[in-house]
Design an enzyme around this catalytic site. Structure first.
Site, PDB file in Angstrom:
ATOM      1  CG  HIS A 128      43.165 -12.593  35.271  1.00  0.00           C
ATOM      2  ND1 HIS A 128      42.367 -13.716  34.851  1.00  0.00           N
ATOM      3  CD2 HIS A 128      42.756 -12.221  36.462  1.00  0.00           C
ATOM      4  CE1 HIS A 128      41.321 -13.798  35.830  1.00  0.00           C
ATOM      5  NE2 HIS A 128      41.761 -12.912  36.872  1.00  0.00           N
ATOM      6  CG  HIS A 178      43.542 -11.732  40.035  1.00  0.00           C
ATOM      7  ND1 HIS A 178      42.242 -11.002  39.413  1.00  0.00           N
ATOM      8  CD2 HIS A 178      44.079 -10.440  40.182  1.00  0.00           C
ATOM      9  CE1 HIS A 178      42.137  -9.658  39.541  1.00  0.00           C
ATOM     10  NE2 HIS A 178      43.339  -9.369  40.024  1.00  0.00           N
ATOM     11  CG  ASP A 193      40.985 -16.589  41.310  1.00  0.00           C
ATOM     12  OD1 ASP A 193      41.482 -15.607  40.937  1.00  0.00           O
ATOM     13  OD2 ASP A 193      39.667 -16.524  41.255  1.00  0.00           O
ATOM     14  CG  HIS A 194      42.023 -16.882  37.135  1.00  0.00           C
ATOM     15  ND1 HIS A 194      41.010 -17.216  36.091  1.00  0.00           N
ATOM     16  CD2 HIS A 194      41.348 -16.092  38.028  1.00  0.00           C
ATOM     17  CE1 HIS A 194      39.595 -16.987  36.415  1.00  0.00           C
ATOM     18  NE2 HIS A 194      39.898 -16.085  37.488  1.00  0.00           N
ATOM     19  CG  HIS A 225      39.283  -8.713  36.214  1.00  0.00           C
ATOM     20  ND1 HIS A 225      38.437  -8.248  37.282  1.00  0.00           N
ATOM     21  CD2 HIS A 225      39.863  -9.727  36.746  1.00  0.00           C
ATOM     22  CE1 HIS A 225      38.594  -9.314  38.308  1.00  0.00           C
ATOM     23  NE2 HIS A 225      39.502 -10.109  37.873  1.00  0.00           N
ATOM     24  CG  ASP A 274      38.010 -13.532  36.483  1.00  0.00           C
ATOM     25  OD1 ASP A 274      37.524 -14.478  36.032  1.00  0.00           O
ATOM     26  OD2 ASP A 274      38.593 -13.560  37.678  1.00  0.00           O
ATOM     27  CG  HIS A 323      35.124 -16.976  38.443  1.00  0.00           C
ATOM     28  ND1 HIS A 323      35.439 -17.365  39.761  1.00  0.00           N
ATOM     29  CD2 HIS A 323      35.946 -16.041  38.074  1.00  0.00           C
ATOM     30  CE1 HIS A 323      36.671 -17.012  40.009  1.00  0.00           C
ATOM     31  NE2 HIS A 323      37.027 -16.043  39.235  1.00  0.00           N
TER      32      HIS A 323
END
Length: 258
Positions: A54, A56, A58-59, A112, A135, A174
């Site tokens: 996705h 975001h 941090d991905h 998400h 996520d 995570h």
């Protein structure tokens, strides 16, 4: 098929999926590209693909950098998700091959984010399949409903992911397992499987080891969000349908200060 986890940032996981006969590899969510490339070189791999779950940061935040480091690499991401650096947009049901034996199936698992993709990966006959859930599905948890509804998360978790083979290995985005299981006990205090898995997860973390992978089967036994289908769990949270229970459990988790 071999899978290596690469811890990134504070609690993220990136993954290398390796076709052992050809040494071709794909990487899932390479937020710290240098770490991944070191691992690729260490194992003598030929990195072919990036699979982004996705948008975001941090991905997807390492995609542009990894494209510089590996010229010509293909970067896959959900067609609805505006993934940074994406070269190949995927939709539900799209398939990608890796090496001689690996097939990657894109599953649209929105909520998400609206274009979130989980990647279902199969290798040789007799090998357990794997699913990279970003996520959407965590070990004993699920992602916050940032861009979607409880109806969508129910469909993503209980229908799309819940219909995968029970031995499928679950690799999530995570390391949230201990907290998730502690919360799960507030929903089902008498669930022995949750108690046992929490004790195991705490030992793993104390030893500096990951709590991934899980399996679809284990999630059905221990994950309160996937267990929202059960009348017993619905009754515990004062609800009468899976979607209502899922919405309520998410609200409880958002307000939980464990």
């Amino acid at each position: 098929m071999k899978i290596l986890h690469v811890p990134c940032l504070e609690d993220n996981y990136s993954y290398l999926i390796i076709d052992e006969s050809t040494k071709e590899a794909a990487v899932v969510d390479p937020v710290e590209p240098e770490k991944l490339i070191n691992s690729v070189n260490e194992h003598g791999l030929n990195l072919k693909l990036v699979l982004t779950t996705h948008h975001h940061w941090d991905h997807a935040g390492g995609n542009e950098k990894i494209k510089e480091m590996v010229p010509g690499i293909k970067v896959y991401g959900g067609s609805l998700d505006n993934v940074k650096g994406c070269t190949n947009k995927v939709e539900n049901g799209d398939k990608v091959s890796l090496g001689a034996d690996i097939t990657i199936l894109a599953l649209h698992t929105p909520c998400h984010t609206k274009g979130h993709i989980s990647y279902y990966v199969t290798g040789k006959e007799g090998e357990d399949p794997a699913v990279f859930t970003g996520d959407t599905l965590f070990v004993a948890g699920c992602g916050k409903f940032f861009e979607g509804t409880a109806e969508q998360m129910y469909q993503s978790l209980c229908v799309t992911l819940g219909s995968l083979p029970k031995p499928a290995q679950v690799y999530c985005g995570h390391e949230y397992t201990v907290k998730n299981l502690q919360f799960a006990l507030t929903v089902e205090p008498d669930n022995v499987r949750v108690q046992e898995k929490l004790s195991w997860a705490q030992k793993q973390r104390k030893a500096g080891l990951p709590t991934i992978p899980s399996t679809i089967d284990e999630e059905m036994e221990t994950n309160p969000f996937m267990r929202a289908e059960l009348p017993d769990v619905q009754a515990k949270v004062g609800c009468h349908s899976p979607v209502e229970a899922l919405r309520k459990i998410r609200l409880m988790k958002d307000n939980w200060r464990g």
